[in-house]
Design an enzyme around this catalytic site. Structure first.
Site, PDB file in Angstrom:
ATOM      1  N   ASP A  34      74.579  37.271  63.999  1.00  7.67           N
ATOM      2  CA  ASP A  34      73.644  37.244  62.875  1.00  7.67           C
ATOM      3  C   ASP A  34      72.741  38.456  63.041  1.00  7.67           C
ATOM      4  O   ASP A  34      72.432  39.085  62.271  1.00  7.67           O
ATOM      5  CB  ASP A  34      72.858  36.072  62.709  1.00  7.67           C
ATOM      6  N   GLU A  36      73.271  41.174  64.900  1.00  5.77           N
ATOM      7  CA  GLU A  36      73.858  42.519  64.469  1.00  5.77           C
ATOM      8  C   GLU A  36      74.109  42.797  63.037  1.00  5.77           C
ATOM      9  O   GLU A  36      73.600  43.819  62.523  1.00  5.77           O
ATOM     10  CB  GLU A  36      75.152  42.397  65.260  1.00  5.77           C
ATOM     11  N   ASP A  38      72.136  41.522  60.593  1.00  9.72           N
ATOM     12  CA  ASP A  38      70.666  41.767  60.172  1.00  9.72           C
ATOM     13  C   ASP A  38      70.393  43.333  60.289  1.00  9.72           C
ATOM     14  O   ASP A  38      69.943  43.879  59.263  1.00  9.72           O
ATOM     15  CB  ASP A  38      69.813  40.511  60.511  1.00  9.72           C
ATOM     16  N   SER A  87      68.679  34.431  48.215  1.00 10.04           N
ATOM     17  CA  SER A  87      68.557  34.647  49.787  1.00 10.04           C
ATOM     18  C   SER A  87      67.219  34.782  49.986  1.00 10.04           C
ATOM     19  O   SER A  87      66.482  34.861  49.235  1.00 10.04           O
ATOM     20  CB  SER A  87      69.635  35.513  50.089  1.00 10.04           C
ATOM     21  N   LEU A  88      66.981  34.767  51.338  1.00 11.27           N
ATOM     22  CA  LEU A  88      65.625  35.244  51.692  1.00 11.27           C
ATOM     23  C   LEU A  88      65.715  36.425  52.752  1.00 11.27           C
ATOM     24  O   LEU A  88      66.440  36.576  53.001  1.00 11.27           O
ATOM     25  CB  LEU A  88      65.114  34.008  52.783  1.00 11.27           C
ATOM     26  N   GLU A 118      58.144  26.405  57.321  1.00 12.67           N
ATOM     27  CA  GLU A 118      59.228  25.338  57.595  1.00 12.67           C
ATOM     28  C   GLU A 118      60.204  25.678  58.697  1.00 12.67           C
ATOM     29  O   GLU A 118      60.360  26.844  58.848  1.00 12.67           O
ATOM     30  CB  GLU A 118      59.788  24.854  56.095  1.00 12.67           C
ATOM     31  N   LYS A 120      63.772  26.931  59.443  1.00 12.89           N
ATOM     32  CA  LYS A 120      64.950  27.377  58.848  1.00 12.89           C
ATOM     33  C   LYS A 120      66.298  26.927  59.118  1.00 12.89           C
ATOM     34  O   LYS A 120      66.691  26.969  60.371  1.00 12.89           O
ATOM     35  CB  LYS A 120      64.976  29.125  59.135  1.00 12.89           C
ATOM     36  N   ASP A 122      69.994  26.002  60.015  1.00 14.13           N
ATOM     37  CA  ASP A 122      71.196  26.666  60.063  1.00 14.13           C
ATOM     38  C   ASP A 122      72.323  26.118  59.355  1.00 14.13           C
ATOM     39  O   ASP A 122      73.310  25.567  60.174  1.00 14.13           O
ATOM     40  CB  ASP A 122      71.567  27.256  61.307  1.00 14.13           C
ATOM     41  N   ARG A 141      76.045  27.810  46.971  1.00 18.65           N
ATOM     42  CA  ARG A 141      75.431  28.730  46.421  1.00 18.65           C
ATOM     43  C   ARG A 141      76.391  29.780  45.588  1.00 18.65           C
ATOM     44  O   ARG A 141      75.818  30.433  44.580  1.00 18.65           O
ATOM     45  CB  ARG A 141      74.650  29.464  47.565  1.00 18.65           C
ATOM     46  N   GLU A 177      69.825  22.446  52.357  1.00 19.68           N
ATOM     47  CA  GLU A 177      70.876  22.785  53.351  1.00 19.68           C
ATOM     48  C   GLU A 177      71.719  21.683  53.740  1.00 19.68           C
ATOM     49  O   GLU A 177      71.339  20.438  54.093  1.00 19.68           O
ATOM     50  CB  GLU A 177      70.283  23.536  54.650  1.00 19.68           C
ATOM     51  N   TYR A 229      64.796  21.402  50.570  1.00 22.63           N
ATOM     52  CA  TYR A 229      63.717  22.020  50.648  1.00 22.63           C
ATOM     53  C   TYR A 229      62.983  23.065  49.495  1.00 22.63           C
ATOM     54  O   TYR A 229      62.054  23.841  49.692  1.00 22.63           O
ATOM     55  CB  TYR A 229      63.687  23.223  52.126  1.00 22.63           C
ATOM     56  N   LYS A 295      56.633  30.192  53.432  1.00 19.42           N
ATOM     57  CA  LYS A 295      56.677  30.477  51.911  1.00 19.42           C
ATOM     58  C   LYS A 295      55.235  30.428  51.190  1.00 19.42           C
ATOM     59  O   LYS A 295      54.379  29.449  52.022  1.00 19.42           O
ATOM     60  CB  LYS A 295      57.160  29.244  51.384  1.00 19.42           C
ATOM     61  N   LYS A 319      63.443  35.056  61.951  1.00 17.99           N
ATOM     62  CA  LYS A 319      64.254  34.670  62.668  1.00 17.99           C
ATOM     63  C   LYS A 319      64.231  34.609  64.175  1.00 17.99           C
ATOM     64  O   LYS A 319      63.603  35.670  64.829  1.00 17.99           O
ATOM     65  CB  LYS A 319      65.860  35.475  62.116  1.00 17.99           C
ATOM     66  N   CYS A 413     103.579  36.971  81.697  1.00 19.08           N
ATOM     67  CA  CYS A 413     103.018  35.847  81.576  1.00 19.08           C
ATOM     68  C   CYS A 413     102.763  35.344  82.683  1.00 19.08           C
ATOM     69  O   CYS A 413     103.596  35.302  83.503  1.00 19.08           O
ATOM     70  CB  CYS A 413     103.975  34.930  80.845  1.00 19.08           C
ATOM     71  N   CYS A 416     105.748  32.412  83.185  1.00 17.66           N
ATOM     72  CA  CYS A 416     106.895  32.651  83.320  1.00 17.66           C
ATOM     73  C   CYS A 416     107.465  34.025  83.562  1.00 17.66           C
ATOM     74  O   CYS A 416     108.693  34.395  83.520  1.00 17.66           O
ATOM     75  CB  CYS A 416     107.628  31.903  82.009  1.00 17.66           C
ATOM     76  N   CYS A 431     103.043  35.376  74.974  1.00 14.94           N
ATOM     77  CA  CYS A 431     104.212  35.232  75.841  1.00 14.94           C
ATOM     78  C   CYS A 431     105.174  35.229  74.929  1.00 14.94           C
ATOM     79  O   CYS A 431     105.379  33.932  74.035  1.00 14.94           O
ATOM     80  CB  CYS A 431     104.045  34.282  76.848  1.00 14.94           C
ATOM     81  N   CYS A 437     109.150  29.106  78.270  1.00 11.94           N
ATOM     82  CA  CYS A 437     107.995  29.286  79.256  1.00 11.94           C
ATOM     83  C   CYS A 437     107.516  27.703  79.239  1.00 11.94           C
ATOM     84  O   CYS A 437     107.176  27.211  78.536  1.00 11.94           O
ATOM     85  CB  CYS A 437     106.981  30.054  78.355  1.00 11.94           C
TER      86      CYS A 437
HETATM   87  S1  IVH Z   1      64.118  28.422  50.477  1.00 17.51           S
HETATM   88  C1  IVH Z   1      65.294  31.309  47.308  1.00 17.51           C
HETATM   89  N1  IVH Z   1      63.938  27.092  52.975  1.00 17.51           N
HETATM   90  O1  IVH Z   1      68.256  30.340  54.320  1.00 17.51           O
HETATM   91  C2  IVH Z   1      65.568  30.787  48.231  1.00 17.51           C
HETATM   92  N2  IVH Z   1      65.733  28.496  52.545  1.00 17.51           N
HETATM   93  O2  IVH Z   1      68.816  33.090  54.790  1.00 17.51           O
HETATM   94  C3  IVH Z   1      64.761  29.567  48.685  1.00 17.51           C
HETATM   95  N3  IVH Z   1      67.268  28.146  54.427  1.00 17.51           N
HETATM   96  O3  IVH Z   1      69.613  30.844  51.310  1.00 17.51           O
HETATM   97  C4  IVH Z   1      65.376  29.135  50.042  1.00 17.51           C
HETATM   98  N4  IVH Z   1      66.211  26.868  55.499  1.00 17.51           N
HETATM   99  O4  IVH Z   1      70.303  28.705  52.412  1.00 17.51           O
HETATM  100  C5  IVH Z   1      64.520  27.707  52.102  1.00 17.51           C
HETATM  101  N5  IVH Z   1      63.272  25.870  55.003  1.00 17.51           N
HETATM  102  C6  IVH Z   1      64.240  26.573  54.248  1.00 17.51           C
HETATM  103  C7  IVH Z   1      65.508  27.034  54.623  1.00 17.51           C
HETATM  104  C8  IVH Z   1      66.216  27.782  53.646  1.00 17.51           C
HETATM  105  C9  IVH Z   1      67.335  27.283  55.533  1.00 17.51           C
HETATM  106  C10 IVH Z   1      68.553  28.833  53.992  1.00 17.51           C
HETATM  107  C11 IVH Z   1      68.773  28.992  52.659  1.00 17.51           C
HETATM  108  C12 IVH Z   1      68.752  30.494  52.338  1.00 17.51           C
HETATM  109  C13 IVH Z   1      68.892  30.985  53.410  1.00 17.51           C
HETATM  110  C14 IVH Z   1      68.450  32.588  53.635  1.00 17.51           C
END
Ligand code: IVH
Length: 687
Positions: A34, A36, A38, A87-88, A118, A120, A122, A141, A177, A229, A295, A319, A413, A416, A431, A437
């Site tokens: 992730d 790399e 980003d 996305s964020l 909050e 994040k 995964d 999504r 999520e 969330y 947020k 991150k 191998c 064998c 092989c 084998c």
């Molecule tokens: S809020 C408009 N809150 O991270 C986007 N996203 O990398 C509002 N994610 O697409 C998203 N934890 O799938 C929000 N506490 C959290 C989250 C979260 C994980 C994910 C989400 C988003 C992605 C972006």
């Protein structure tokens, strides 16, 4: 940088990032970390900012990575999101959090606001819609504008309530999520490795892959978990509170799974404190998190800040860097799998990583070894980050000792001694001596007997003995073993022989899809075997299918199709299948496949109109409960399932023929309890 150079680099980055996005979101099999990814995205963003003349709405910086499969082969209906699912923007630096805060401050012109911090999570994003308290829709999504309709699968996730409770709004859209907790992930991957199926790289990929399975019962077994969330500030339900956190508290009262790990912060210091706390504490959580989301809490501020093309201006993700450890390579083993694939595995000086001692780590293939220029005695970085098999992600060249020895990938191998081969486009050496084998033969026997395949009581040592004595060279030989032969095995007594024979007898009842999986056809994993079995119905049809026909099956691409055709074209394989069939193994799909209950057995049901879920879902529901769906009313029709705006012609015909008309609510009452009762939101011990 010159203009022409910038243009080339921008194009290169766009193409690479698009491909990485596809590997991540569609294949669930990322090729780079992730971090790399980003960094490359960051480089592209910077270049596009410097060279605005190369702006393109199609750039990965302007779009969210799409989880929708090309040609929509995924088998899901796509539906538009009511509000785009974005996305964020993310960062690895705390300075950028400060910049985010001052940018917001500037736009809000000094208005007071707070932050809601909050975890994040995964996993994979999901959007749930509730109408009058009833779960009516779950979308992935997708590309942010439209997502795959995974409603039936979402209903299989135990903590997603089917009904809300308390004072819920009439219309609610809430996002969150879907996660696979580590425990479920480890269990799933252990099994996949045993079956020589590619393990999922991390719980995120496993969650996303599981949510897109075609068989909802299989989804149920995967132990997925959901946490919610986000309620879009522009949606009607958002008028019920002034702040994001208050809205989430309400959602919790409606029975929705909301994480308790959130904190309202007044300033940057409090945000940093929250980040530092969870950077350590997250290791104790039962599921994967990869950062903190910050947020702006006040909903009117969120509305004023709005969105860029890709992400909200009211939030940012910080991150965490993946955990790594540095240790020494002692030696490298080359393992031969049942398909002949050679995997280099490094033996390491034991090192503590994310709570466990790591002694071995995979190097994947020769190419990766060469890229790293890895040598024996080198100091290497090992990463885990959720994966159960740690991987080596780099060599620390500054620590290379003078006695380091180049690691030489074998040319033959290790078992064998056949010269190894590598097909074009393949990352792995193989092989080629698949018929003779010993490691491959034993690997295939072990795969055949494994729990998810035929479930025969034979572990590694039994297979080793049977093979060494010349008693079993192929699965069909197992069914011809006699009691005296078994008693000749070292350490075997009457009891063990009888138990073994019993398990062989029992294995004859194992359904066809597992028999197909047990054959160990290259690339045909458990799930693929199921799809193929359901598609063709019996072994003869599978063996007769051409590449094109096979490629129509969900999850089957050209490579798998070709592999199956190669298998069927081999006379020895055909003979083996004939012998297995003669021993009484299941060679066709049982009527019951995919069924959940028999509640609707014998019922012929016609559907008309709109329902709380898609018509496809209703059809699947009918079939999975043993009923038959028919398109026209006749005297054989058991009842008409009528939704809103049901066709007047169908209704008239039913009245004429005296056929009952049933609404969705009454229809659901016909199904077994568990399919309709309110799911009690178990808080588990997870959150
Ligand atoms: S809020 C408009 N809150 O991270 C986007 N996203 O990398 C509002 N994610 O697409 C998203 N934890 O799938 C929000 N506490 C959290 C989250 C979260 C994980 C994910 C989400 C988003 C992605 C972006």
């Amino acid at each position: 940088m010159e203009k022409a150079e910038a243009k080339t680099r921008i194009e290169e980055l766009r193409n690479t990032l698009k491909e990485y996005n596809r590997r991540y979101y569609v294949d669930n099999s990322p090729v780079i970390s992730d971090m790399e990814f980003d960094f490359l995205m960051h480089e592209l963003e910077t270049l596009e900012r410097e060279w605005p003349e190369f702006y393109s709405p199609d750039s990965p910086t302007q779009r969210v990575g799409s989880d929708i499969e090309d040609n929509n082969k995924g088998g899901f209906v796509q539906r538009a999101h009511r509000y785009p699912m974005l996305s964020l923007s993310n960062t690895y630096s705390k300075e950028e959090i400060i910049e985010f805060a001052s940018r917001a401050d500037k736009i809000l012109e000094g208005r007071e606001f707070s932050y809601c911090c909050e975890l994040k999570f995964d996993g994979t994003a999901i959007c749930l819609s509730y109408s009058h308290g009833l779960l009516v829709r779950a979308l992935t999504r997708g590309d942010g504008q439209k997502g795959d309709d995974v409603t039936t699968n979402a209903r299989m996730i135990s903590n997603i309530p089917q009904h809300l409770k308390g004072d819920y709004p009439e219309d609610l859209e809430i996002r969150g999520e879907v996660l696979m907790p580590y425990q479920a992930f480890d269990k799933l991957n252990e099994e996949r490795i045993r079956q020589e199926e590619a393990p999922f790289a991390n719980p995120r990929n496993a969650a996303s892959g599981s949510l897109k399975l075609l068989d909802p019962q299989e989804v149920k077994k995967r132990g997925l978990y959901c946490t919610l969330y986000h309620i879009p500030a522009q949606s009607p339900a958002a008028s019920l509170a002034d702040s994001h956190s208050a809205l989430l508290d309400k959602a919790a009262q409606w029975g929705l799974p909301i994480s308790e790990h959130k904190r309202i912060c007044r300033n940057i210091d409090e945000i940093i404190e929250f980040i530092d706390y969870w950077d350590v504490k997250r290791k104790e959580l039962p599921y994967a998190t990869d950062g903190i989301v910050i947020k702006i809490n006040e909903l009117d501020c969120q509305r004023d800040l709005g969105y860029t093309a890709k992400s909200p201006r009211w939030a940012v993700a910080y991150k965490f860097k993946a955990e790594r450890a540095c240790t020494k390579v002692l030696s490298i083993d080359y393992q031969v799998g049942r398909t002949g694939a050679i995997t280099p595995v490094a033996n390491l000086e034991p090192v503590l990583l994310a709570g466990t001692i790591v002694k071995r780590a995979t190097l994947n293939n020769a190419e990766q070894m060469a890229l790293m220029d890895i040598r024996i005695n080198d100091s290497v970085y090992v990463e885990k980050g959720g994966e159960i098999i740690p991987k080596i992600c780099g060599v620390e060249l500054s620590l290379r000792p003078s006695d380091s020895r180049p690691a030489v990938f074998p040319s033959e191998c290790p078992d064998c001694h056949s010269p190894l081969v590598k097909a074009e486009g393949e990352a792995k050496y193989f092989c080629p001596n698949s018929k003779l084998c010993p490691m491959q033969i034993k690997g295939r026997l072990l795969h055949f007997t494994s729990r998810k395949a035929m479930n025969i009581l034979a572990g590694e040592s039994t297979i080793e003995q049977l093979y060494n004595l010349g008693l079993a060279k192929s699965p069909a030989d197992l069914y011809e073993l006699t009691a005296p032969e078994l008693l000749s095995l070292e350490g075997w007594k009457e009891r063990s022989a009888l138990r073994f024979l019993d398990s062989l007898r029992e294995s004859k009842k194992v359904p066809f899809e597992r028999v197909l999986f047990a054959l160990g056809i290259r690339y045909v994993g458990e799930q693929t075997a199921k799809e193929i079995a359901l598609h063709f119905g019996n072994m003869d049809k599978v063996l007769a299918a051409g590449e094109q026909e096979l490629a129509e099956v969900k999850d089957v691409g050209d490579v798998i199709a070709q592999s199956i055709c190669e298998f069927s074209a081999d006379p020895q394989n055909r003979r083996e299948v004939e012998r297995l069939a003669a021993s009484g193994l299941q060679m066709e799909v049982a009527e019951q496949a995919g069924k959940i209950s028999e509640e609707l057995a014998g019922k012929i049901i016609v559907i008309s109109g709109n329902f709380s879920v898609s018509r496809e879902e209703i059809k699947t529901l009918i079939e999975r409960h043993g009923g038959k769906n028919s398109s026209s009313i006749s005297s054989k029709t058991t009842f008409l399932l009528a939704g809103s705006k049901a066709g007047p012609e169908k209704i008239r015909k039913c009245e004429e023929l005296n056929i009952p008309i049933i609404n969705e609510e009454d229809f659901r009452k016909m199904l077994p309890e568990e399919m309709r009762k309110e799911e009690i939101v178990s808080e588990l011990s997870l959150f």
